[in-house]
Motif scaffolding. Structure first.
Motif, PDB file in Angstrom:
ATOM      1  N   TRP A 111      -1.680  -6.294  -7.334  1.00 54.58           N
ATOM      2  CA  TRP A 111      -1.683  -7.645  -7.889  1.00 54.58           C
ATOM      3  C   TRP A 111      -0.748  -8.500  -7.074  1.00 54.58           C
ATOM      4  N   GLN A 112      -0.512  -9.735  -7.495  1.00 54.57           N
ATOM      5  CA  GLN A 112       0.299 -10.692  -6.748  1.00 54.57           C
ATOM      6  C   GLN A 112       1.056 -11.588  -7.712  1.00 54.57           C
ATOM      7  N   THR A 113       2.072 -12.274  -7.188  1.00 55.20           N
ATOM      8  CA  THR A 113       2.780 -13.267  -7.989  1.00 55.20           C
ATOM      9  C   THR A 113       1.759 -14.215  -8.630  1.00 55.20           C
ATOM     10  N   ASP A 151      -1.639   3.192  -9.072  1.00 51.61           N
ATOM     11  CA  ASP A 151      -1.326   2.322  -7.934  1.00 51.61           C
ATOM     12  C   ASP A 151      -1.884   0.954  -8.294  1.00 51.61           C
ATOM     13  N   THR A 152      -0.977   0.005  -8.530  1.00 53.09           N
ATOM     14  CA  THR A 152      -1.385  -1.269  -9.129  1.00 53.09           C
ATOM     15  C   THR A 152      -1.359  -2.388  -8.098  1.00 53.09           C
ATOM     16  N   ARG A 165      -1.764  -7.974   4.378  1.00 54.86           N
ATOM     17  CA  ARG A 165      -1.959  -9.416   4.458  1.00 54.86           C
ATOM     18  C   ARG A 165      -2.735  -9.812   5.710  1.00 54.86           C
ATOM     19  N   PRO A 210       0.842  -1.193   0.000  1.00 52.87           N
ATOM     20  CA  PRO A 210       0.000   0.000   0.000  1.00 52.87           C
ATOM     21  C   PRO A 210       0.885   1.252   0.000  1.00 52.87           C
ATOM     22  N   ARG A 258       7.792 -10.288  -0.586  1.00 52.77           N
ATOM     23  CA  ARG A 258       7.016 -11.138   0.277  1.00 52.77           C
ATOM     24  C   ARG A 258       7.924 -12.093   1.034  1.00 52.77           C
ATOM     25  N   ASP A 315      -5.345 -10.943   1.264  1.00 54.02           N
ATOM     26  CA  ASP A 315      -5.295  -9.529   1.628  1.00 54.02           C
ATOM     27  C   ASP A 315      -6.614  -9.090   2.258  1.00 54.02           C
TER      28      ASP A 315
HETATM   29  C1  WT7 Z   1       1.159  -8.816  -2.128  1.00 57.52           C
HETATM   30  C2  WT7 Z   1       1.666  -9.600  -3.289  1.00 57.52           C
HETATM   31  C3  WT7 Z   1       2.491  -7.471  -7.360  1.00 57.52           C
HETATM   32  C4  WT7 Z   1       3.919  -7.528  -7.551  1.00 57.52           C
HETATM   33  C5  WT7 Z   1       4.750  -7.268  -6.347  1.00 57.52           C
HETATM   34  C6  WT7 Z   1       4.371  -8.033  -5.105  1.00 57.52           C
HETATM   35  C7  WT7 Z   1       0.804  -6.542  -1.676  1.00 57.52           C
HETATM   36  C8  WT7 Z   1       1.014  -5.605  -4.005  1.00 57.52           C
HETATM   37  C9  WT7 Z   1      -0.017  -3.708  -3.807  1.00 57.52           C
HETATM   38  C10 WT7 Z   1      -0.645  -2.431  -3.904  1.00 57.52           C
HETATM   39  C11 WT7 Z   1      -1.309  -2.666  -1.681  1.00 57.52           C
HETATM   40  C12 WT7 Z   1      -0.084  -4.384  -2.576  1.00 57.52           C
HETATM   41  C13 WT7 Z   1      -0.443  -7.321  -1.335  1.00 57.52           C
HETATM   42  C14 WT7 Z   1      -0.324  -8.568  -2.189  1.00 57.52           C
HETATM   43  N1  WT7 Z   1       0.580  -5.562  -2.731  1.00 57.52           N
HETATM   44  N2  WT7 Z   1       0.667  -4.491  -4.663  1.00 57.52           N
HETATM   45  N3  WT7 Z   1      -0.623  -1.702  -5.034  1.00 57.52           N
HETATM   46  N4  WT7 Z   1      -1.284  -1.951  -2.809  1.00 57.52           N
HETATM   47  N5  WT7 Z   1      -0.730  -3.861  -1.512  1.00 57.52           N
HETATM   48  O1  WT7 Z   1       3.996  -9.351  -5.387  1.00 57.52           O
HETATM   49  O2  WT7 Z   1       5.294 -10.637  -3.664  1.00 57.52           O
HETATM   50  O3  WT7 Z   1       3.293 -11.634  -4.815  1.00 57.52           O
HETATM   51  O4  WT7 Z   1       3.041  -9.808  -3.112  1.00 57.52           O
HETATM   52  O5  WT7 Z   1       1.757  -7.515  -2.129  1.00 57.52           O
HETATM   53  O6  WT7 Z   1      -0.420  -7.648   0.022  1.00 57.52           O
HETATM   54  O7  WT7 Z   1      -1.044  -9.668  -1.685  1.00 57.52           O
HETATM   55  P1  WT7 Z   1       3.941 -10.427  -4.253  1.00 57.52           P
END
Ligand code: WT7
Length: 643
Positions: A410-412, A407-408, A511, A385, A522, A496
């Motif tokens: 997403w997740q792995t 502000d994007t 999380r 965030p 992460r 999340d």
């Molecule tokens: C976790 C995923 C997406 C690529 C980098 C991280 C947090 C990710 C945001 C955002 C708030 C975010 C979440 C998510 N997260 N982008 N824009 N605002 N939280 O990838 O290592 O798979 O982590 O990162 O908690 O679940 P990741």
């Protein structure tokens, strides 16, 4: 709470944008929700070259999904070959800058040539579709070349971030059953060489299946090579061929596995496949980054994380972008290195993380102010965030109030951006990822799966399939089902917490599981705990994320020791170093706290929730009725007050 500021896009930005105004966004979103097959079929046909067309757009049996069933394509063909009979042929694909200052501009035609040569090397050594290769490299163009060469043959790659230790590397090589490792002697960071090959050598002691270790010479430092197993990239290149066609692969052919932390000590190998993934990352390059032919795009992530895969390599190259790539640290030789790069290459789109933004804020405005940043037109944020104060600074000091910020979220596992503004359409609210991408149905629910009302906090779940979603966890389909698809029936569980406001904007709160987010990376609490208890002096360990001004969270460890005399200061240092060695330097704990006991339930489970409260609020107000021994909390809280 006061109403947050709202920033609508300027008329100027809207007039040139790919998606214009809320009507433009809504039309796309509604079309995708109501007619997913025609919508995604259209996107795949427009954005991607297929050797053979699919027979069905999506086959959805939750949680199993197939996209573009029966279609045949090749990722490296889409990122390279198809641009060569267009004016992009001599356009820069990569503008690379090494930390010491070297520059390389690599056109699409040249990148194609280099990828074909390296693919021919892999092919001549017997690698073929379905084999697995590990890529462990610094941020140099050869990392991209290695990835694309694998995809040309259908070899499944797994990039391991260069900051991971030999132990972490070994675990990934073994889990994946990789037979090749592609690496470099080292890379540069903060003026020093960071060696990579010694970690590979250490890891490979326990990886008898690895037949080939290919080493790119980046730094030229002394690098022992093992006869029969290790070869220099440049030596193999001497006999490379420039005839190595892209292999047509099934749309569901595995493209890559990327390991990420889960709630146990064992990382999860997230599997992404070919057709849906490429379609989705290419489409979001255009929707979210509003990518135009003349843009100079820079994503500052490392290739070892999913951001690097989707938004340095596959999305931008499939979309024909010019990518800036920088090897080193943002503060080397001085705090204006990034702004020098923006000025020099006239970067128009900059995509980075809140941690980087906060670290730069701390150094003062004089660094960006000394440079001409007028080429920028769009800014992006990812990984955690973004706090409104950092957002405002990014907007004002870097974007000069002109540039929208995407502000994007997403997740792995999601492969591509799922919640983010389309910058010419959606008014921004600092700290909110705003609205879902076309066709995505996001809900905020309680643990029974019931939607909570607007403004209320709950779990973020996704109800519909999207093309770039993970297909499984490598070698562990049961864990995939259990982790993501059983918590809330019929929906993808993101892990999340979030809330949705009265305008339908999503606010991600962080999380809800035992996963920390340190600098947007992460990290699992259990992974750090398992590392700690391997140390001879440690009896038990409990790890929590502690709020941190720059990195979002920092790793805080509570440790009980085995009987004996211990020098806490020295042991604290040693344990921090131990964790860095076991996992990687980025996991080094900020703090080790020694304690006589950990708070546990009567059944013996460590109550991390209480420790989180202690490090966050310095006291425990939450429910402690299941706690076995209340005195533990009193003494931990007292210890906190002494700090
Ligand atoms: C976790 C995923 C997406 C690529 C980098 C991280 C947090 C990710 C945001 C955002 C708030 C975010 C979440 C998510 N997260 N982008 N824009 N605002 N939280 O990838 O290592 O798979 O982590 O990162 O908690 O679940 P990741």
């Amino acid at each position: 709470m006061s109403k947050p500021a709202v920033y609508p896009p300027s008329a100027e930005f809207v007039s040139k944008a790919r998606v214009q105004g809320m009507e433009g966004y809504r039309a796309l979103h509604e079309e995708a929700v109501n007619h997913p097959e025609t919508f995604w079929g259209g996107v795949a046909e427009r954005e991607i070259h297929w050797f053979e067309k699919w027979t069905k757009v999506v086959d959805w049996n939750p949680p199993d999904v197939k996209w573009f069933v029966g279609g045949k394509l090749n990722v490296s063909y889409n990122c390279l070959d198809r641009h060569l009979d267009t004016p992009r042929k001599n356009k820069a694909a990569i503008l690379w800058e090494g930390e010491p200052g070297e520059q390389r501009a690599i056109t699409y035609q040249e990148l194609h040539r280099l990828v074909v040569r390296f693919a021919s090397v892999l092919k001549s050594r017997g690698y073929k579709a379905g084999d697995r290769a590990i890529i462990y490299m610094p941020m140099i163009p050869e990392a991209v070349i290695a990835m694309l060469a694998c995809t040309r043959l259908g070899v499944i790659h797994s990039v391991v971030f260069g900051g991971f230790s030999a132990e972490a590397l070994k675990a990934r090589i073994q889990d994946l059953g990789a037979t090749a490792v592609i690496t470099a002697d080292g890379g540069y960071r903060r003026g020093k060489e960071i060696k990579l090959k010694p970690a590979v050598d250490e890891a490979l002691l326990d990886c008898p299946d690895v037949r080939d270790c290919i080493v790119y010479r980046r730094t030229g430092s002394d690098t022992p090579m093992k006869e029969g197993r290790d070869n220099w990239w440049h030596t193999l290149d001497e006999t490379a061929s420039e005839d190595c066609p892209a292999v047509p692969l099934d749309s569901e052919h595995p493209l890559y596995v990327l390991y990420t932390s889960g709630t146990t000590g064992k990382p999860k190998g997230i599997l992404h496949t070919t057709g849906g993934y490429l379609t989705y990352v290419t489409a979001t390059m255009k929707w979210v980054f509003d990518l135009r032919e003349e843009d100079t795009y820079w994503c500052s992530a490392d290739i070892g994380w999913v951001t690097g895969h989707s938004y340095i390599v596959y999305g931008p190259l499939a979309a024909g972008a010019t990518n800036v790539m920088y090897e080193g640290a943002p503060d080397y030789p001085a705090f204006d290195r990034w702004w020098r790069i923006v000025e020099k290459y006239k970067v128009s789109i900059l995509y980075t993380s809140p941690t980087a933004i906060r670290a730069l804020i701390r150094q003062g405005d004089q660094w960006p102010d000394a440079h001409d940043l007028s080429s920028l037109r769009l800014l992006g944020s990812v990984g955690e965030p973004i706090n409104p104060a950092a957002w405002e600074w990014y907007h004002r000091v870097i974007g000069k109030g002109r540039c929208p910020i995407v502000d994007t979220w997403w997740q792995t596992e999601t492969g591509g951006i799922l919640i983010a503004p389309m910058p010419g359409a959606v008014p921004l609210k600092p700290g909110s990822g705003t609205l879902p991408m076309p066709g995505l149905v996001a809900d905020i629910v309680d643990l029974n799966g019931f939607e909570v009302p607007p403004g209320k906090e709950g779990y973020l779940v996704l109800r519909r399939p999207w093309p770039s979603m993970a297909r499984t966890i490598w070698g562990d389909p049961d864990r995939y089902k259990e982790q993501y698809w059983t918590k809330v029936p019929g929906a993808y569980f993101t892990g999340d917490a979030a809330r949705c406001d009265e305008d339908g904007y999503y606010w991600i709160l962080g999380r809800v599981d035992d996963v920390m987010n340190v600098s947007g990376h992460r990290l699992s609490t259990m992974e750090v705990e398992s590392a700690l208890v391997k140390h001879a002096a440690v009896a038990e360990a409990a790890v929590v994320g502690k709020p941190h001004e720059i990195t979002g969270q920092a790793v805080c460890c509570f440790v009980t020791l085995k009987k004996g005399q211990h020098d806490h200061d020295a042991l604290g240092k040693e344990l921090r170093q131990w964790v860095a060695h076991e996992i990687g330097a980025f996991a080094r704990p900020e703090e080790i706290r020694f304690t006589d006991a950990l708070p546990k339930t009567r059944s013996g489970k460590i109550m991390r929730r209480l420790l989180r409260e202690i490090v966050t609020n310095h006291t425990v107000a939450g429910d402690v009725t299941t706690l076995e021994d209340m005195s533990v909390i009193t003494s931990l809280a007292a210890q906190q007050d002494e700090d």
